[in-house]
Write a protein that holds these residues in place. Structure first.
Motif, PDB file in Angstrom:
ATOM      1  N   ARG A   1     -57.333  47.049  94.860  1.00 14.03           N
ATOM      2  CA  ARG A   1     -58.642  48.125  95.731  1.00 14.03           C
ATOM      3  C   ARG A   1     -59.679  47.387  94.991  1.00 14.03           C
ATOM      4  O   ARG A   1     -61.248  47.488  95.080  1.00 14.03           O
ATOM      5  CB  ARG A   1     -58.390  49.403  96.191  1.00 14.03           C
ATOM      6  CG  ARG A   1     -57.428  49.548  96.685  1.00 14.03           C
ATOM      7  CD  ARG A   1     -58.111  49.476  98.095  1.00 14.03           C
ATOM      8  NE  ARG A   1     -57.468  49.658  99.444  1.00 14.03           N
ATOM      9  CZ  ARG A   1     -56.947  50.808  99.779  1.00 14.03           C
ATOM     10  NH1 ARG A   1     -58.449  52.139  99.993  1.00 14.03           N
ATOM     11  NH2 ARG A   1     -56.474  51.109 100.991  1.00 14.03           N
TER      12      ARG A   1
ATOM     13  N   ILE B   1     -55.624  56.175  93.440  1.00 12.74           N
ATOM     14  CA  ILE B   1     -55.070  54.991  94.576  1.00 12.74           C
ATOM     15  C   ILE B   1     -54.460  55.531  95.763  1.00 12.74           C
ATOM     16  O   ILE B   1     -53.334  55.853  94.526  1.00 12.74           O
ATOM     17  CB  ILE B   1     -55.105  53.617  94.677  1.00 12.74           C
ATOM     18  CG1 ILE B   1     -56.633  52.912  94.527  1.00 12.74           C
ATOM     19  CG2 ILE B   1     -54.391  52.652  95.213  1.00 12.74           C
ATOM     20  CD1 ILE B   1     -57.731  53.109  95.719  1.00 12.74           C
TER      21      ILE B   1
ATOM     22  N   GLU C   1     -61.336  44.214  95.578  1.00 15.64           N
ATOM     23  CA  GLU C   1     -62.141  44.763  96.961  1.00 15.64           C
ATOM     24  C   GLU C   1     -63.985  44.694  96.396  1.00 15.64           C
ATOM     25  O   GLU C   1     -64.574  44.323  96.818  1.00 15.64           O
ATOM     26  CB  GLU C   1     -61.397  45.394  97.901  1.00 15.64           C
ATOM     27  CG  GLU C   1     -59.673  44.684  98.511  1.00 15.64           C
ATOM     28  CD  GLU C   1     -59.609  45.771  99.602  1.00 15.64           C
ATOM     29  OE1 GLU C   1     -60.322  46.763  99.512  1.00 15.64           O
ATOM     30  OE2 GLU C   1     -58.968  45.532  99.837  1.00 15.64           O
ATOM     31  N   LEU C   2     -63.446  46.035  95.580  1.00 17.80           N
ATOM     32  CA  LEU C   2     -64.448  46.152  95.506  1.00 17.80           C
ATOM     33  C   LEU C   2     -65.674  45.770  94.323  1.00 17.80           C
ATOM     34  O   LEU C   2     -66.119  45.884  94.971  1.00 17.80           O
ATOM     35  CB  LEU C   2     -64.245  47.937  94.322  1.00 17.80           C
ATOM     36  CG  LEU C   2     -65.813  49.253  94.067  1.00 17.80           C
ATOM     37  CD1 LEU C   2     -66.171  49.454  95.154  1.00 17.80           C
ATOM     38  CD2 LEU C   2     -65.526  49.916  92.989  1.00 17.80           C
TER      39      LEU C   2
ATOM     40  N   ASN D   1     -50.531  54.942  97.663  1.00 15.67           N
ATOM     41  CA  ASN D   1     -49.827  54.545  99.081  1.00 15.67           C
ATOM     42  C   ASN D   1     -49.554  54.775 100.341  1.00 15.67           C
ATOM     43  O   ASN D   1     -49.276  56.404 100.545  1.00 15.67           O
ATOM     44  CB  ASN D   1     -48.600  53.159  98.550  1.00 15.67           C
ATOM     45  CG  ASN D   1     -48.497  52.753  97.604  1.00 15.67           C
ATOM     46  OD1 ASN D   1     -49.749  51.726  97.305  1.00 15.67           O
ATOM     47  ND2 ASN D   1     -48.029  51.980  96.977  1.00 15.67           N
TER      48      ASN D   1
ATOM     49  N   SER E   1     -51.555  48.488  94.239  1.00 15.91           N
ATOM     50  CA  SER E   1     -52.460  48.536  95.521  1.00 15.91           C
ATOM     51  C   SER E   1     -53.364  49.357  94.912  1.00 15.91           C
ATOM     52  O   SER E   1     -54.528  48.620  95.669  1.00 15.91           O
ATOM     53  CB  SER E   1     -52.009  50.232  95.491  1.00 15.91           C
ATOM     54  OG  SER E   1     -50.975  49.485  96.201  1.00 15.91           O
ATOM     55  N   ALA E   2     -53.741  49.502  93.315  1.00 15.68           N
ATOM     56  CA  ALA E   2     -54.573  50.057  92.837  1.00 15.68           C
ATOM     57  C   ALA E   2     -55.412  48.898  92.333  1.00 15.68           C
ATOM     58  O   ALA E   2     -56.696  48.465  92.574  1.00 15.68           O
ATOM     59  CB  ALA E   2     -54.834  50.896  91.417  1.00 15.68           C
TER      60      ALA E   2
ATOM     61  N   VAL F   1     -60.030  52.818  88.098  1.00 17.35           N
ATOM     62  CA  VAL F   1     -59.143  52.919  89.587  1.00 17.35           C
ATOM     63  C   VAL F   1     -57.638  53.018  88.775  1.00 17.35           C
ATOM     64  O   VAL F   1     -57.296  52.716  88.294  1.00 17.35           O
ATOM     65  CB  VAL F   1     -59.311  51.461  90.163  1.00 17.35           C
ATOM     66  CG1 VAL F   1     -58.841  51.666  91.392  1.00 17.35           C
ATOM     67  CG2 VAL F   1     -61.155  51.620  90.544  1.00 17.35           C
TER      68      VAL F   1
END
Length: 148
Positions: free
Chosen positions: A22, A142, A25-26, A144, A18-19, A110
């Motif tokens: 993300r 991050i 995306e960043l 969940n 998940s990290a 992150v």
């Protein structure tokens, strides 16, 4: 100024995946930014009194092999980012990440709120907690949705 170099910790756990997603995306949202994915492995040692007993060589080789597979998995998840790099680090995970962030001059870390380590987390505090408390740059932790 937006983040230019993002360092993401990756241990193969669901939180780390998940990290990484993300972080990707960043990085995609900021032109010219780059991503480094780091996996830290640590050879287990047993300390009894003043004596330190190193792990058997076979165990060390297995740990290295597992770590390389974990980092390969992360590379696969980031193949769509042309400016992504990976690093295999050794040592205490939290300290190794912080030292590497400083070396890279990363301006954001992150990390997943929990990783694969559970027993160590109970006794020593989590890696993410240590990173948040000691980082010299912002840290994005991050979680969940299942953990909320």
């Amino acid at each position: 100024m937006p983040f230019q170099h993002v360092l993401v910790a990756y241990d193969g756990s669901e939180q780390a995946q998940s990290a990484l997603l993300r972080a990707k995306e960043l990085v995609r949202s900021i032109p010219g930014s780059r991503l480094t994915i780091a996996h830290v492995f640590h050879y287990p040692n047993l300390v009894v009194g003043e004596a330190m007993i190193a792990a058997p060589v076979r165990m060390e080789l297995d740990e290295l092999s597992d770590s390389e597979r974990t980092l390969d998995e992360a590379k696969e998840l980031a193949t769509d980012l042309p400016n992504a790099a990976t690093a295999l680090l050794q040592g205490d995970p939290a300290r190794a990440l912080l030292d590497y962030a400083e070396e890279l001059q990363a301006d954001l870390i992150v990390i997943g709120s929990r990783g694969l380590s559970t027993l160590k987390e109970l006794f020593l505090g989590s890696v993410s907690h240590y990173v948040v408390q000691h980082a010299k740059v912002p840290v994005l932790v991050i979680k969940n949705p299942d953990d909320l």
